[in-house]
Design a protein around this motif. Structure first.
Motif, mmCIF file in Angstrom:
data_model
loop_
_atom_site.group_PDB
_atom_site.id
_atom_site.type_symbol
_atom_site.label_atom_id
_atom_site.label_comp_id
_atom_site.label_asym_id
_atom_site.label_seq_id
_atom_site.Cartn_x
_atom_site.Cartn_y
_atom_site.Cartn_z
ATOM 1 N N GLN A 89 0.604 -1.522 -0.120
ATOM 2 C CA GLN A 89 -0.513 -0.118 -0.188
ATOM 3 C C GLN A 89 1.288 1.272 -0.294
ATOM 4 O OE1 GLN A 89 -2.157 -1.374 3.592
ATOM 5 N NE2 GLN A 89 -3.782 -2.343 2.220
ATOM 6 N N ALA A 111 -4.665 -6.275 -0.522
ATOM 7 C CA ALA A 111 -3.789 -4.864 -0.438
ATOM 8 C C ALA A 111 -4.891 -3.840 -0.704
ATOM 9 C CB ALA A 111 -2.917 -4.719 -1.133
ATOM 10 N N VAL A 113 -4.802 -2.723 -4.107
ATOM 11 C CA VAL A 113 -4.321 -1.977 -4.725
ATOM 12 C C VAL A 113 -5.032 -2.150 -6.157
ATOM 13 C CG1 VAL A 113 -2.586 -1.725 -3.619
ATOM 14 C CG2 VAL A 113 -2.364 -3.237 -5.410
#
Length: 182
Positions: A89, A111, A113
């Motif tokens: 992150q 995460a 993302v």
């Protein structure tokens, strides 16, 4: 020098880890491996690799990217480690390279993302990648996020990382010296 982190968790896919370490180093990049526990990490096929350091010793300010090898339970171990998730992150916030191959895109999902990004993974993991636009391509590039299908595309995947970090001239040099044609 440009430093790339490759975290190693118990059960990692050896072909994916070693191929990325080797090709990134051939490209002149500094590659640092980090374990989640002790320095000796056993891959999914019982090959033991000695990591350079432990994940707690990594200085994220030195990194331009992170490359996650797949394999099971290696990818699940990475996904379930809060230190790895925080590091991804942080790097994503800096637009650093975030790369994952095989089962490891599940870590990127964990995460948060790859939301609304295109990505791929080893067949069968697509149902765990709910937030992305899933493709079945061998290697998928979406800005700073690079994902690959599995062990059979490890060289192609690593060359995409080199292209992203160093450029196409270095990729062509490597392809010539390594006798690869993709």
């Amino acid at each position: 020098m440009t430093k790339v982190l490759i975290p190693l968790a118990e059960g990692f896919e050896e072909i994916e880890a070693i191929t990325n370490i080797d090709i990134l180093r051939r490209a002149g990049l500094e590659v640092e491996t980090a374990s989640l526990g002790g320095l000796a990490v056993t891959g999914g096929h019982d090959i033991i690799i000695k990591a350079d350091k432990r994940i707690d010793e990594v200085n994220s300010e030195d990194l331009v990217g992170i490359v996650l090898p797949g394999g099971m339970p290696g990818a699940a171990n990475l996904r379930d480690d809060s230190r790895v998730i925080s590091l991804i992150q942080e790097l994503a916030g800096k637009e650093a390279l975030i790369a994952a191959i095989c089962a490891a895109p599940i870590v990127l999902e964990g995460a948060g993302v790859i939301n609304n990004r295109v990505a791929t993974s080893y067949p069968g993991f697509e149902q765990e990648l709910e937030s992305c636009n899933y493709l079945q391509d061998r290697v998928v590039v979406d800005g700073n996020i690079i994902t690959g299908r599995g062990p059979g595309v490890a060289v192609e995947f690593a060359l995409k990382l080199v292209d992203y970090l160093v450029g196409s001239k270095k990729v062509e040099e490597l392809k010539a010296t390594m006798l690869t044609n993709f």
